[in-house]
Design a protein around this motif. Structure first.
Motif, mmCIF file in Angstrom:
data_model
loop_
_atom_site.group_PDB
_atom_site.id
_atom_site.type_symbol
_atom_site.label_atom_id
_atom_site.label_comp_id
_atom_site.label_asym_id
_atom_site.label_seq_id
_atom_site.Cartn_x
_atom_site.Cartn_y
_atom_site.Cartn_z
ATOM 1 N N THR A 6 0.840 -1.196 0.000
ATOM 2 C CA THR A 6 0.000 0.000 0.000
ATOM 3 C C THR A 6 0.877 1.250 0.000
ATOM 4 O O THR A 6 1.661 1.452 0.929
ATOM 5 N N PRO A 7 0.768 2.104 -1.035
ATOM 6 C CA PRO A 7 1.562 3.338 -1.010
ATOM 7 C C PRO A 7 1.038 4.281 0.066
ATOM 8 O O PRO A 7 -0.167 4.409 0.269
ATOM 9 N N LEU A 8 1.926 4.887 0.780
ATOM 10 C CA LEU A 8 1.572 5.854 1.807
ATOM 11 C C LEU A 8 1.934 7.237 1.289
ATOM 12 O O LEU A 8 2.972 7.410 0.659
ATOM 13 N N THR A 9 1.092 8.205 1.544
ATOM 14 C CA THR A 9 1.386 9.563 1.110
ATOM 15 C C THR A 9 1.212 10.534 2.260
ATOM 16 O O THR A 9 0.456 10.281 3.196
ATOM 17 N N GLU A 10 1.933 11.639 2.164
ATOM 18 C CA GLU A 10 1.798 12.714 3.143
ATOM 19 C C GLU A 10 1.964 14.032 2.410
ATOM 20 O O GLU A 10 2.872 14.183 1.587
ATOM 21 N N ASP A 11 1.081 15.001 2.700
ATOM 22 C CA ASP A 11 1.123 16.305 2.054
ATOM 23 C C ASP A 11 1.929 17.290 2.890
ATOM 24 O O ASP A 11 1.849 17.290 4.126
ATOM 25 N N TYR A 12 2.676 18.147 2.197
ATOM 26 C CA TYR A 12 3.448 19.210 2.835
ATOM 27 C C TYR A 12 3.175 20.500 2.068
ATOM 28 O O TYR A 12 3.163 20.498 0.839
ATOM 29 N N THR A 13 2.960 21.588 2.804
ATOM 30 C CA THR A 13 2.679 22.863 2.151
ATOM 31 C C THR A 13 3.783 23.867 2.419
ATOM 32 O O THR A 13 4.395 23.863 3.499
ATOM 33 N N ASP A 14 4.034 24.703 1.414
ATOM 34 C CA ASP A 14 4.996 25.800 1.509
ATOM 35 C C ASP A 14 6.331 25.334 2.083
ATOM 36 O O ASP A 14 6.780 25.793 3.124
ATOM 37 N N ILE A 15 6.955 24.389 1.385
ATOM 38 C CA ILE A 15 8.182 23.750 1.862
ATOM 39 C C ILE A 15 9.284 23.911 0.812
ATOM 40 O O ILE A 15 9.006 24.017 -0.378
ATOM 41 N N ALA A 63 7.303 25.082 -2.544
ATOM 42 C CA ALA A 63 6.196 24.400 -3.207
ATOM 43 C C ALA A 63 5.326 23.637 -2.225
ATOM 44 O O ALA A 63 5.696 23.424 -1.070
ATOM 45 N N ASN A 64 4.174 23.227 -2.733
ATOM 46 C CA ASN A 64 3.292 22.303 -2.038
ATOM 47 C C ASN A 64 3.498 20.946 -2.702
ATOM 48 O O ASN A 64 3.479 20.852 -3.934
ATOM 49 N N VAL A 65 3.716 19.918 -1.900
ATOM 50 C CA VAL A 65 4.044 18.604 -2.454
ATOM 51 C C VAL A 65 3.317 17.494 -1.705
ATOM 52 O O VAL A 65 2.856 17.682 -0.582
ATOM 53 N N THR A 66 3.253 16.353 -2.359
ATOM 54 C CA THR A 66 2.838 15.113 -1.719
ATOM 55 C C THR A 66 4.023 14.165 -1.821
ATOM 56 O O THR A 66 4.591 14.002 -2.904
ATOM 57 N N VAL A 67 4.420 13.586 -0.705
ATOM 58 C CA VAL A 67 5.515 12.611 -0.709
ATOM 59 C C VAL A 67 4.892 11.225 -0.627
ATOM 60 O O VAL A 67 4.059 10.953 0.237
ATOM 61 N N GLU A 68 5.292 10.364 -1.549
ATOM 62 C CA GLU A 68 4.821 8.979 -1.562
ATOM 63 C C GLU A 68 5.902 8.099 -0.943
ATOM 64 O O GLU A 68 7.078 8.213 -1.281
ATOM 65 N N TYR A 69 5.485 7.238 -0.019
ATOM 66 C CA TYR A 69 6.416 6.377 0.712
ATOM 67 C C TYR A 69 6.159 4.906 0.405
ATOM 68 O O TYR A 69 5.028 4.515 0.120
ATOM 69 N N ASP A 70 7.206 4.103 0.507
ATOM 70 C CA ASP A 70 7.090 2.650 0.556
ATOM 71 C C ASP A 70 7.199 2.255 2.024
ATOM 72 O O ASP A 70 7.957 2.867 2.781
ATOM 73 N N LEU A 71 6.466 1.254 2.414
ATOM 74 C CA LEU A 71 6.545 0.735 3.776
ATOM 75 C C LEU A 71 7.535 -0.422 3.791
ATOM 76 O O LEU A 71 7.376 -1.390 3.050
ATOM 77 N N LYS A 72 8.569 -0.307 4.620
ATOM 78 C CA LYS A 72 9.580 -1.351 4.705
ATOM 79 C C LYS A 72 9.095 -2.470 5.634
ATOM 80 O O LYS A 72 8.149 -2.302 6.387
ATOM 81 N N LYS A 73 9.764 -3.612 5.564
ATOM 82 C CA LYS A 73 9.384 -4.780 6.371
ATOM 83 C C LYS A 73 9.363 -4.493 7.864
ATOM 84 O O LYS A 73 8.550 -5.034 8.592
ATOM 85 N N ASN A 74 10.259 -3.610 8.317
ATOM 86 C CA ASN A 74 10.321 -3.299 9.748
ATOM 87 C C ASN A 74 9.278 -2.254 10.162
ATOM 88 O O ASN A 74 9.247 -1.829 11.307
ATOM 89 N N GLY A 75 8.434 -1.809 9.216
ATOM 90 C CA GLY A 75 7.378 -0.853 9.528
ATOM 91 C C GLY A 75 7.738 0.597 9.283
ATOM 92 O O GLY A 75 6.891 1.466 9.369
ATOM 93 N N SER A 76 9.015 0.869 8.988
ATOM 94 C CA SER A 76 9.409 2.248 8.725
ATOM 95 C C SER A 76 9.041 2.638 7.290
ATOM 96 O O SER A 76 8.804 1.778 6.442
ATOM 97 N N ARG A 77 8.983 3.930 7.038
ATOM 98 C CA ARG A 77 8.639 4.430 5.708
ATOM 99 C C ARG A 77 9.888 4.914 4.979
ATOM 100 O O ARG A 77 10.757 5.542 5.584
ATOM 101 N N LYS A 78 9.953 4.633 3.688
ATOM 102 C CA LYS A 78 11.060 5.089 2.860
ATOM 103 C C LYS A 78 10.482 5.959 1.748
ATOM 104 O O LYS A 78 9.627 5.501 0.982
ATOM 105 N N PRO A 79 10.932 7.236 1.627
ATOM 106 C CA PRO A 79 10.426 8.092 0.560
ATOM 107 C C PRO A 79 10.707 7.489 -0.815
ATOM 108 O O PRO A 79 11.809 7.015 -1.079
ATOM 109 N N LYS A 80 9.686 7.478 -1.660
ATOM 110 C CA LYS A 80 9.786 6.893 -2.984
ATOM 111 C C LYS A 80 9.699 7.954 -4.077
ATOM 112 O O LYS A 80 10.389 7.885 -5.084
#
Length: 90
Positions: A6-15, A63-80
């Motif tokens: 499942t891809p995980l996303t998070e939005d960031y504004t004015d960064i 800019a305003n962006v959305t970062v898409e992450y991969d979920l690693k086996k240990n539960g941590s997120r890696k920016p994709k």
């Protein structure tokens, strides 16, 4: 369903987005870094209507962006991927 698929996303504004690689001929081949969020270079996805030459002339954009992450086996997120949704206005 496996959560790692499942891809995980998070939005960031004015960064600050640091552009690390450009391709003025097309919207692919762009890469960026965001301090403290995306520390290694990842693909930067651009909107179709953006002026690539104007963007390429800046090492850092606001800019305003959305970062898409991969979920690693240990539960941590890696920016994709960083998806640029819009440029911040001054």
């Amino acid at each position: 369903m496996d959560l790692r698929d499942t891809p995980l996303t998070e939005d960031y504004t004015d960064i600050d987005v640091q552009i690390r690689a450009t391709d003025r001929d097309k919207n692919t081949g762009w890469y960026a870094v965001i301090d403290q969020i995306v520390t290694s270079r990842v693909q930067l996805e651009l909107p179709e209507d953006i002026d690539l030459n104007k963007l390429a002339n800046n090492a850092t954009i606001r800019a305003n962006v959305t970062v898409e992450y991969d979920l690693k086996k240990n539960g941590s997120r890696k920016p994709k991927k960083i998806i640029l949704t819009s440029l911040s206005t001054d």
